[in-house]
Design a protein around this motif. Structure first.
Motif, PDB file in Angstrom:
ATOM      1  N   GLU A  63      82.916  66.605  20.498  1.00 43.90           N
ATOM      2  CA  GLU A  63      83.875  67.184  21.436  1.00 43.90           C
ATOM      3  C   GLU A  63      83.414  66.975  22.878  1.00 43.90           C
ATOM      4  OE1 GLU A  63      84.295  71.221  20.158  1.00 43.90           O
ATOM      5  OE2 GLU A  63      85.669  70.694  18.542  1.00 43.90           O
ATOM      6  N   GLU A  64      82.104  67.132  23.126  1.00 41.82           N
ATOM      7  CA  GLU A  64      81.551  66.911  24.463  1.00 41.82           C
ATOM      8  C   GLU A  64      81.739  65.447  24.875  1.00 41.82           C
ATOM      9  OE1 GLU A  64      79.603  67.477  28.096  1.00 41.82           O
ATOM     10  OE2 GLU A  64      80.387  68.946  26.694  1.00 41.82           O
ATOM     11  N   TYR A  65      81.461  64.533  23.955  1.00 37.80           N
ATOM     12  CA  TYR A  65      81.632  63.101  24.216  1.00 37.80           C
ATOM     13  C   TYR A  65      83.100  62.793  24.526  1.00 37.80           C
ATOM     14  CZ  TYR A  65      81.926  58.102  23.362  1.00 37.80           C
ATOM     15  OH  TYR A  65      82.175  56.758  23.478  1.00 37.80           O
ATOM     16  N   ASN A  66      84.019  63.370  23.723  1.00 37.58           N
ATOM     17  CA  ASN A  66      85.446  63.142  23.961  1.00 37.58           C
ATOM     18  C   ASN A  66      85.881  63.685  25.317  1.00 37.58           C
ATOM     19  OD1 ASN A  66      85.842  61.844  21.531  1.00 37.58           O
ATOM     20  ND2 ASN A  66      86.504  63.681  20.456  1.00 37.58           N
ATOM     21  N   ARG A  67      85.338  64.847  25.704  1.00 37.89           N
ATOM     22  CA  ARG A  67      85.669  65.428  27.004  1.00 37.89           C
ATOM     23  C   ARG A  67      85.182  64.515  28.125  1.00 37.89           C
ATOM     24  NH1 ARG A  67      83.174  68.113  30.599  1.00 37.89           N
ATOM     25  NH2 ARG A  67      81.334  68.586  29.365  1.00 37.89           N
ATOM     26  N   GLU A  68      83.967  63.977  27.996  1.00 38.75           N
ATOM     27  CA  GLU A  68      83.420  63.062  29.006  1.00 38.75           C
ATOM     28  C   GLU A  68      84.258  61.789  29.090  1.00 38.75           C
ATOM     29  OE1 GLU A  68      79.349  62.422  27.946  1.00 38.75           O
ATOM     30  OE2 GLU A  68      78.753  64.471  28.433  1.00 38.75           O
ATOM     31  N   CYS A  69      84.658  61.259  27.947  1.00 44.35           N
ATOM     32  CA  CYS A  69      85.500  60.054  27.936  1.00 44.35           C
ATOM     33  C   CYS A  69      86.837  60.321  28.601  1.00 44.35           C
ATOM     34  CB  CYS A  69      85.729  59.569  26.508  1.00 44.35           C
ATOM     35  SG  CYS A  69      84.280  58.812  25.760  1.00 44.35           S
ATOM     36  N   LEU A  70      87.406  61.483  28.353  1.00 42.25           N
ATOM     37  CA  LEU A  70      88.678  61.842  28.970  1.00 42.25           C
ATOM     38  C   LEU A  70      88.535  61.941  30.483  1.00 42.25           C
ATOM     39  CD1 LEU A  70      91.638  62.653  28.597  1.00 42.25           C
ATOM     40  CD2 LEU A  70      90.873  65.001  28.307  1.00 42.25           C
ATOM     41  N   GLU A  71      87.437  62.548  30.940  1.00 46.55           N
ATOM     42  CA  GLU A  71      87.204  62.650  32.385  1.00 46.55           C
ATOM     43  C   GLU A  71      87.052  61.268  33.007  1.00 46.55           C
ATOM     44  OE1 GLU A  71      83.801  65.169  32.894  1.00 46.55           O
ATOM     45  OE2 GLU A  71      84.890  66.979  32.285  1.00 46.55           O
ATOM     46  N   GLU A  72      86.304  60.385  32.362  1.00 45.50           N
ATOM     47  CA  GLU A  72      86.136  59.026  32.871  1.00 45.50           C
ATOM     48  C   GLU A  72      87.475  58.300  32.918  1.00 45.50           C
ATOM     49  OE1 GLU A  72      83.141  56.742  30.846  1.00 45.50           O
ATOM     50  OE2 GLU A  72      81.701  58.384  30.965  1.00 45.50           O
ATOM     51  N   GLN A  73      88.274  58.488  31.882  1.00 46.14           N
ATOM     52  CA  GLN A  73      89.575  57.828  31.831  1.00 46.14           C
ATOM     53  C   GLN A  73      90.487  58.353  32.944  1.00 46.14           C
ATOM     54  OE1 GLN A  73      91.731  58.421  28.163  1.00 46.14           O
ATOM     55  NE2 GLN A  73      92.777  56.468  28.375  1.00 46.14           N
ATOM     56  N   GLN A  74      90.428  59.642  33.215  1.00 41.94           N
ATOM     57  CA  GLN A  74      91.234  60.214  34.291  1.00 41.94           C
ATOM     58  C   GLN A  74      90.792  59.678  35.645  1.00 41.94           C
ATOM     59  OE1 GLN A  74      90.689  64.379  33.437  1.00 41.94           O
ATOM     60  NE2 GLN A  74      92.576  64.506  32.235  1.00 41.94           N
ATOM     61  N   MET A  75      89.474  59.547  35.849  1.00 44.19           N
ATOM     62  CA  MET A  75      88.970  59.003  37.110  1.00 44.19           C
ATOM     63  C   MET A  75      89.414  57.546  37.270  1.00 44.19           C
ATOM     64  SD  MET A  75      85.134  60.723  37.327  1.00 44.19           S
ATOM     65  CE  MET A  75      84.493  59.223  37.989  1.00 44.19           C
TER      66      MET A  75
END
Length: 170
Positions: free
Chosen positions: A92-104
């Motif tokens: 879940e932490e990894y998915n959250r980080e990936c989502l943040e990177e994708q948003q940036m």
């Protein structure tokens, strides 16, 4: 009186092929087929007359495989404990980080997109967002085919130069 040996021999291959449509676990299929025949043999006196033995075997096998799936799910649910929850939390932490990177990244691309001319934005939008073909874009924008290709090429080059400039700055 049914000869179980000949019944088994006549249907085993077709039942195995049928079971293979539900799972790739060959051993489970074999066990389920065996369970169907054991149940048929042990309950033979209490069963009503079966008009179509082949259909009965297929339905029984499908039901037995479904029972096995349900049993396996219950076993898996019981095995979940705190140590198995740790990888889920990490995922879940990894998915959250990936989502943040994708948003940036999306924000950066949008910034580059805003720097294009209106016609360049339109052609990028038509081709990539609306997935239009060049012939459709020609009609929509009112320009010829070669002009569409040239405009697309220049738009992509400009986006690349924006990205290269930003990467060099970082």
């Amino acid at each position: 009186m049914i000869n179980f040996s000949s019944l088994y021999d006549a249907h085993i291959d077709n039942l195995f092929a049928f079971g293979s449509k539900f799972t790739t676990d060959r051993e489970m299929i074999k066990d389920c087929i065996q369970d169907v025949f054991v149940k048929l043999f042990t309950k033979r006196d209490s069963l009503e007359t079966v008009d179509n033995i082949e259909s009965y075997l297929y339905v029984s096998l499908r039901n037995r495989i479904n029972d096995e799936f349900r049993r396996n799910v219950r076993l898996c649910d019981k095995e979940i404990n705190d140590s198995s929850m740790k990888p889920i939390a990490e995922l879940e932490e990894y998915n959250r980080e990936c989502l943040e990177e994708q948003q940036m990244l999306s924000a950066r691309i949008e910034k580059f997109f805003d720097r294009l001319s209106p016609r360049q934005r339109q052609i990028i939008n038509l081709y990539y967002m609306e997935q239009r073909k060049y012939d459709d874009i020609c009609r929509i924008m009112g320009i010829n085919y070669q002009s569409v290709r040239n405009l697309m090429h220049r738009s992509i080059l400009r986006l690349r130069s924006f990205a290269a400039t930003e990467c060099a700055a970082v």
